[in-house]
Design a protein around this motif. Structure first.
Motif, PDB file in Angstrom:
ATOM      1  N   GLU A 130      35.631  43.578  43.842  1.00 21.50           N
ATOM      2  CA  GLU A 130      35.355  42.534  42.852  1.00 21.50           C
ATOM      3  C   GLU A 130      36.451  42.419  41.798  1.00 21.50           C
ATOM      4  O   GLU A 130      36.183  42.140  40.630  1.00 21.50           O
ATOM      5  CB  GLU A 130      33.987  42.771  42.189  1.00 21.50           C
ATOM      6  N   THR A 133      40.245  37.158  43.138  1.00 24.15           N
ATOM      7  CA  THR A 133      39.716  35.797  43.132  1.00 24.15           C
ATOM      8  C   THR A 133      40.558  34.943  44.075  1.00 24.15           C
ATOM      9  O   THR A 133      41.770  35.148  44.186  1.00 24.15           O
ATOM     10  CB  THR A 133      39.751  35.206  41.711  1.00 24.15           C
ATOM     11  N   SER A 205      41.837  38.992  39.491  1.00 22.42           N
ATOM     12  CA  SER A 205      40.936  38.146  38.702  1.00 22.42           C
ATOM     13  C   SER A 205      41.342  38.023  37.245  1.00 22.42           C
ATOM     14  O   SER A 205      41.140  36.969  36.618  1.00 22.42           O
ATOM     15  CB  SER A 205      39.506  38.688  38.796  1.00 22.42           C
ATOM     16  N   GLN A 208      43.341  34.924  35.976  1.00 26.57           N
ATOM     17  CA  GLN A 208      42.793  33.591  36.264  1.00 26.57           C
ATOM     18  C   GLN A 208      43.325  32.522  35.306  1.00 26.57           C
ATOM     19  O   GLN A 208      43.771  31.451  35.748  1.00 26.57           O
ATOM     20  CB  GLN A 208      41.267  33.621  36.212  1.00 26.57           C
ATOM     21  N   ASP A 230      35.117  34.269  43.415  1.00 30.46           N
ATOM     22  CA  ASP A 230      35.257  35.707  43.239  1.00 30.46           C
ATOM     23  C   ASP A 230      34.997  36.400  44.571  1.00 30.46           C
ATOM     24  O   ASP A 230      34.029  36.087  45.267  1.00 30.46           O
ATOM     25  CB  ASP A 230      34.282  36.225  42.185  1.00 30.46           C
TER      26      ASP A 230
END
Length: 364
Positions: A130, A133, A205, A208, A230
């Protein structure tokens, strides 16, 4: 040079977004707009370290462990944390911590340990999920290279040892501009069919805003069509610990002797030696007992870290050897890691390695 320039470079190397939720890897004390006189690099920040900075003329302490983990409701000097903070403030010394974010990058603390041991073919032991992205956007075919280069420069498209990675598919985009629009192609009120390339790229991520800004600035359309997703994918470059191999098998006893020599150890706490040879090694700087199952799953012969509790030593089930070399001892070379990075990027600044041993644990 401003202190902020040093901090910016360190944060590019080990992004704060990669620190654990409990951590406080940041500028803890001081004004980053101040001119740098010199920097003192240390594992821990204590009152004695602040005094060392004063004596050496340093106005920046770069520590691995944050002196402040939790919020301080008062600063009266009632404990060593508050006294250290007060002493730094009184003497205009900034304190910056680079902790689990440095642990979690593939060129960080654990990699330094692996290099000292001489491991080859290393990889992250427990990659994090996680943290990635995916960007999908649609660009007029004749403009796609310009836009792609812009988002690549912003940090998109890096996968392991490869950069400028993307997926591209040509197709037809349709749109109709209203009276308030200023279309790049086509006429107001008329349906436009435009040859476009669908672009897909992956990026960390935390980048972004930077990626989307680069996309919008370089894209020719007044309204840029894009969407972000994501990902659950593991980021193979970010995570805890390292696993690798020795160039050749060595006897377990000789390997333990090597650890004592390379890390200047007084003692190694270890489990039953059930294998005669060591080839595959897993390790983690600091407190890494939470990674034991990962080390076992990788088929490592030995797992090197610090801070194992008594009952955790039973968890090996004679499938792996635990070698607890101590928290401080496993991270002692972190000072050198930070020093070498800064010296490579700022060869002309004054850097000093702390001469103090801040290990609170003594052996009799």
């Amino acid at each position: 040079m401003k202190i902020s320039e040093i901090i910016k470079k360190l944060n590019q190397w080990a992004p704060p977004a990669y620190q654990e939720s409990y951590d406080n890897a940041t500028l803890i004390v001081g004004n980053d707009k101040a001119d740098l006189t010199s920097a003192l690099i240390t594992l821990d920040c204590t009152e004695m370290i602040v005094q060392e900075a004063i004596d050496s003329g340093a106005n920046l302490i770069i520590a691995h462990h944050p002196i402040v983990f939790k919020g301080l409701k008062s600063i009266t000097g009632k404990n060593y944390v508050e006294r250290t903070v007060l002493k730094a403030i009184k003497n205009d010394i900034a304190i910056f911590a680079i902790h689990t974010n440095l642990d979690n990058i593939d060129t960080g603390v654990s990699k330094k340990i692996a290099d000292i041991i001489g491991l080859e073919n290393t990889k992250i032991l427990a990659p994090k999920k996680e943290l990635l992205t995916k960007l999908v956007t649609f660009i007029p075919i004749e403009n796609k290279d310009e836009v792609l280069q812009s988002i690549f420069k912003a940090g998109a498209g890096q996968i392991g040892n490869y950069d400028q990675c993307s997926f591209q598919l040509n197709g037809t985009g349709t749109f109709r501009a209203n009276d308030n629009a200023n279309p790049f192609v086509g006429n107001k009120g008329e349906l436009q069919r435009e040859p476009e390339t669908r672009i897909e790229v992956i990026f960390p991520s935390f980048l972004q805003n930077k990626i989307v800004t680069a996309l919008k600035k370089s894209h020719p359309y007044e309204e840029v069509a894009y969407y972000l997703t994501d990902l659950q994918n593991e980021n193979q470059e970010v995570g805890s610990g390292i696993v690798g191999e020795l160039s050749k098998e060595v006897s377990t006893i000789e390997f333990l002797k090597l650890l004592k020599e390379r890390f200047n150890l007084e003692i190694i706490r270890h489990t039953h030696i059930h294998v005669d040879k060591i080839k595959k090694v897993a390790l983690c700087g600091g407190a890494g007992s939470f990674l034991l199952s990962k080390a076992r799953a990788q088929g490592a012969d030995i797992f090197i870290t610090g801070d194992f509790k008594y009952h955790e030593f039973f968890d090996t089930e004679d499938q792996i050897i635990i070698a607890d070399i101590g928290h401080y001892e496993s991270e002692a070379f972190t000072k050198d890691l930070i020093y070498d990075f800064l010296k490579e990027n700022f060869p002309n600044i004054a850097l000093n390695l702390s001469k103090l041993n801040t290990n609170p644990i003594k052996y009799f």
